[in-house]
Structures are given as C-alpha cells and as structure tokens.
Design a protein around this motif. Structure first.
Motif, PDB file in Angstrom:
ATOM      1  N   LYS A  80       0.820  -1.206   0.000  1.00  0.00           N
ATOM      2  CA  LYS A  80       0.000   0.000   0.000  1.00  0.00           C
ATOM      3  C   LYS A  80       0.855   1.257   0.000  1.00  0.00           C
ATOM      4  CE  LYS A  80      -4.066  -2.063   2.169  1.00  0.00           C
ATOM      5  NZ  LYS A  80      -5.027  -2.011   3.311  1.00  0.00           N
ATOM      6  N   GLU A  81       2.164   1.095   0.168  1.00  0.00           N
ATOM      7  CA  GLU A  81       3.061   2.242   0.151  1.00  0.00           C
ATOM      8  C   GLU A  81       3.510   2.621  -1.257  1.00  0.00           C
ATOM      9  OE1 GLU A  81       6.302   1.376   2.715  1.00  0.00           O
ATOM     10  OE2 GLU A  81       5.091   1.378   4.546  1.00  0.00           O
ATOM     11  N   ASN A  82       3.416   1.686  -2.211  1.00  0.00           N
ATOM     12  CA  ASN A  82       3.886   2.008  -3.564  1.00  0.00           C
ATOM     13  C   ASN A  82       2.835   1.809  -4.659  1.00  0.00           C
ATOM     14  OD1 ASN A  82       3.879  -0.810  -3.707  1.00  0.00           O
ATOM     15  ND2 ASN A  82       6.108  -0.971  -3.514  1.00  0.00           N
ATOM     16  N   VAL A  83       1.610   1.361  -4.301  1.00  0.00           N
ATOM     17  CA  VAL A  83       0.529   1.241  -5.279  1.00  0.00           C
ATOM     18  C   VAL A  83      -0.765   1.769  -4.668  1.00  0.00           C
ATOM     19  CG1 VAL A  83       1.516  -0.705  -6.560  1.00  0.00           C
ATOM     20  CG2 VAL A  83       0.050  -1.137  -4.572  1.00  0.00           C
ATOM     21  N   ALA A  84      -1.699   2.192  -5.526  1.00  0.00           N
ATOM     22  CA  ALA A  84      -2.990   2.701  -5.056  1.00  0.00           C
ATOM     23  C   ALA A  84      -3.978   2.647  -6.216  1.00  0.00           C
ATOM     24  CB  ALA A  84      -2.854   4.126  -4.535  1.00  0.00           C
ATOM     25  N   LEU A  85      -5.253   2.839  -5.892  1.00  0.00           N
ATOM     26  CA  LEU A  85      -6.298   2.907  -6.912  1.00  0.00           C
ATOM     27  C   LEU A  85      -6.408   4.338  -7.427  1.00  0.00           C
ATOM     28  CD1 LEU A  85      -9.098   0.691  -5.334  1.00  0.00           C
ATOM     29  CD2 LEU A  85      -7.692   0.133  -7.317  1.00  0.00           C
ATOM     30  N   LYS A  86      -6.593   4.474  -8.731  1.00  0.00           N
ATOM     31  CA  LYS A  86      -6.744   5.787  -9.341  1.00  0.00           C
ATOM     32  C   LYS A  86      -7.814   5.707 -10.417  1.00  0.00           C
ATOM     33  CE  LYS A  86      -4.300   9.319 -11.995  1.00  0.00           C
ATOM     34  NZ  LYS A  86      -3.016   9.685 -12.669  1.00  0.00           N
ATOM     35  N   LYS A  87      -8.701   6.722 -10.458  1.00  0.00           N
ATOM     36  CA  LYS A  87      -9.748   6.752 -11.466  1.00  0.00           C
ATOM     37  C   LYS A  87      -9.202   7.334 -12.765  1.00  0.00           C
ATOM     38  CE  LYS A  87     -13.882   6.995  -8.588  1.00  0.00           C
ATOM     39  NZ  LYS A  87     -15.125   7.749  -8.293  1.00  0.00           N
ATOM     40  N   VAL A  88      -9.429   6.618 -13.856  1.00  0.00           N
ATOM     41  CA  VAL A  88      -9.018   7.079 -15.182  1.00  0.00           C
ATOM     42  C   VAL A  88     -10.184   6.900 -16.142  1.00  0.00           C
ATOM     43  CG1 VAL A  88      -6.591   6.484 -14.788  1.00  0.00           C
ATOM     44  CG2 VAL A  88      -8.110   4.809 -15.827  1.00  0.00           C
ATOM     45  N   ALA A  89     -10.137   7.629 -17.234  1.00  0.00           N
ATOM     46  CA  ALA A  89     -11.190   7.490 -18.243  1.00  0.00           C
ATOM     47  C   ALA A  89     -11.186   6.079 -18.815  1.00  0.00           C
ATOM     48  CB  ALA A  89     -10.990   8.515 -19.350  1.00  0.00           C
ATOM     49  N   ASN A  90     -12.340   5.566 -19.079  1.00  0.00           N
ATOM     50  CA  ASN A  90     -12.459   4.180 -19.548  1.00  0.00           C
ATOM     51  C   ASN A  90     -11.602   3.865 -20.775  1.00  0.00           C
ATOM     52  OD1 ASN A  90     -14.094   3.414 -17.479  1.00  0.00           O
ATOM     53  ND2 ASN A  90     -16.013   3.612 -18.612  1.00  0.00           N
ATOM     54  N   PRO A  91     -11.479   4.802 -21.739  1.00  0.00           N
ATOM     55  CA  PRO A  91     -10.623   4.478 -22.894  1.00  0.00           C
ATOM     56  C   PRO A  91      -9.161   4.214 -22.515  1.00  0.00           C
ATOM     57  CG  PRO A  91     -12.063   6.308 -23.422  1.00  0.00           C
ATOM     58  CD  PRO A  91     -12.207   6.067 -21.956  1.00  0.00           C
ATOM     59  N   GLU A  92      -8.744   4.693 -21.349  1.00  0.00           N
ATOM     60  CA  GLU A  92      -7.362   4.489 -20.918  1.00  0.00           C
ATOM     61  C   GLU A  92      -7.165   3.164 -20.193  1.00  0.00           C
ATOM     62  OE1 GLU A  92      -5.878   7.763 -18.664  1.00  0.00           O
ATOM     63  OE2 GLU A  92      -6.930   9.263 -19.876  1.00  0.00           O
TER      64      GLU A  92
END
Length: 252
Positions: free
Chosen positions: A51-63
């Motif tokens: 959890k120190e080097n990865v996380a969830l991020k919202k991106v546009a669906n085409p990406e």
C-alpha cells in the motif's frame, strides 16, 4: 483601446477553457471512469507491491487496458517484472511471484537460500536445471596451492653394537613444514562445496542488444539450498570471480 483589447483576449481565453472543461466533463460522463491500480512512486523490478507504492486511481475508460487490475488486494504481496514509475498502470501481465518467499518453503531447518550468477555465454548455465547437484570449486591459486606431505625419513641401517637410532627426524623446521602443508590442504578442502541442490534456475528470455553494446553480460541466476557456511563461501568465491561449477544430474 488597448485595455479593451486585452479584456477581450482574456475573456476569449477564459471562454475557451470553460468550453474545453465542459467538453471533458461531457466525455467523462458519456465514457465513464474506472478505478485501476497504479504505481504511486518508483518500483524496481522484483520489488514487493504494498500500500506504500501502489494505489487505486480513477481514469477514463478508454485508458483502461484489458490487463489492468481494479482490485488493490490482488496485487499486494506480488512483484513487478519491469521497473515502474509514478502513474504507471500495474497490469496483470506485469505481476510476478516473490521468488525468495516461494523457495523458502522448500528449505529444511538449518538451511538458507543461496544464489549464484553465471554468465549466459558459458554453456554450463544453460545445462543446469532444477534438482541438479552442484560442486563449486575455488580456482584461486591462493587456496589451491597444496603442498605435498613430506616423505617419511628412510630408516638407517643399524651398526653392530650401536644403539638403535630414533625414528624421529631431528631436521630443523620439518615439523613446521608439515604443519603448513596440512593447513594448506585444509584450506583447499574448505574451498570445495559439494552436493548443492538447485531449487530454481532463472535464465534471460532473450539477449538484450543494449547490454551487449554496453558490455554488460547476460546472467543465469541459480538458487540453491545450503547451510549458512556453504552459502557464505560460495558468495565469497562469486565476489572474487574465482570458481568453477561441476554439475551432477539429480532430481527434486
């Protein structure tokens, strides 16, 4: 007049920005967004994901790619096969298992996991396989200059009426030379590590032209079970680059 023109330019720029923002929001609302796992900083190849080097991020669906991961728990405790930087997607194809942890389960009490690197250019690196037994021998002249044991002194014929001569040699320094010879034999034997069982062999998938140009050799990585003393000796010989490997076929 000039002030009026400047106001027109500023208003035009603000209008353009507002229009661009509105278009982006409309596209997002139409296309949608998805949370995927990304790197939050630099991650080296083989490094454990946490959890120190990865996380969830919202991106546009085409990406979002087919291999991108949407559940953070699926990557924790895994490794990455290539280096990552902040913002890079952590896709399924990049995930790997931690080699050390999986191999640790094969060790017996009192054993450690050792490793040895061989240049891929040497044929023996492509012959070794899991379950083989290795003998690692020092090629350093300082450890293999074994002095032969001194010959026993010949018995002198006894003369009539004379007392028997002692079989012990009175030659000065003979005892010291024999001790030195035994010490060197012992040292040479210590630099021979036999019956090292191979647990895993990792070979380069294909030659890297950049490494060839820079002169960096491709390596075959060998993981083996050994005692702490054996692993230390092999690490010492590897650091000096003075060793040879003999392979005896075996099976796990």
């Amino acid at each position: 007049m000039r002030l009026f023109r400047r106001k027109e330019i500023v208003l035009a720029l603000l209008g353009s920005l507002l229009i661009a923002g509105a278009v982006y929001l409309v596209l997002i609302s139409i296309l949608g967004r998805t949370s995927i796992v990304v790197a939050t900083g630099e991650i080296a190849r083989g490094e454990l994901l946490s959890k120190e080097n990865v996380a969830l991020k919202k991106v546009a669906n085409p990406e979002v790619g087919k291999e991108d991961i949407q559940d953070l728990e699926l990557v924790l405790g895994k490794t990455v096969k290539v280096d990552r930087v902040a913002g890079d997607h952590i896709s399924q194809e990049l995930l790997g298992e931690p080699e050390d942890q999986s191999l640790q389960q094969l060790l017996e009490p009192g054993e450690v996991l050792g490793s040895l690197s061989l240049p891929a250019s040497e044929g023996i690196g492509w012959v070794i396989k899991e379950g083989d037994l290795l003998t690692v021998v020092s090629t350093d002249p300082a450890t293999i200059s074994v002095v032969a044991e001194a010959p026993e002194p010949k018995a002198q014929p006894e003369r009539p009426g004379s007392e028997p001569q002692s079989t012990e040699s009175n030659e000065p320094g003979q005892e010291e030379r024999e001790s030195t010879a035994l010490d060197k034999i012992s040292l040479a034997n210590q630099m021979i590590i036999a019956n090292i069982e191979v647990l895993e062999v990792v070979r380069p998938e294909h030659p890297d032209s950049r490494d060839l140009l820079e002169g960096s050799p491709q390596l075959v990585q060998i993981f083996f079970r050994a005692t702490p003393e054996e692993a230390s000796k092999i690490a010492f010989l590897e650091a000096k680059g003075s060793f040879k490997v003999v392979v005896q076929e075996g099976s796990l």
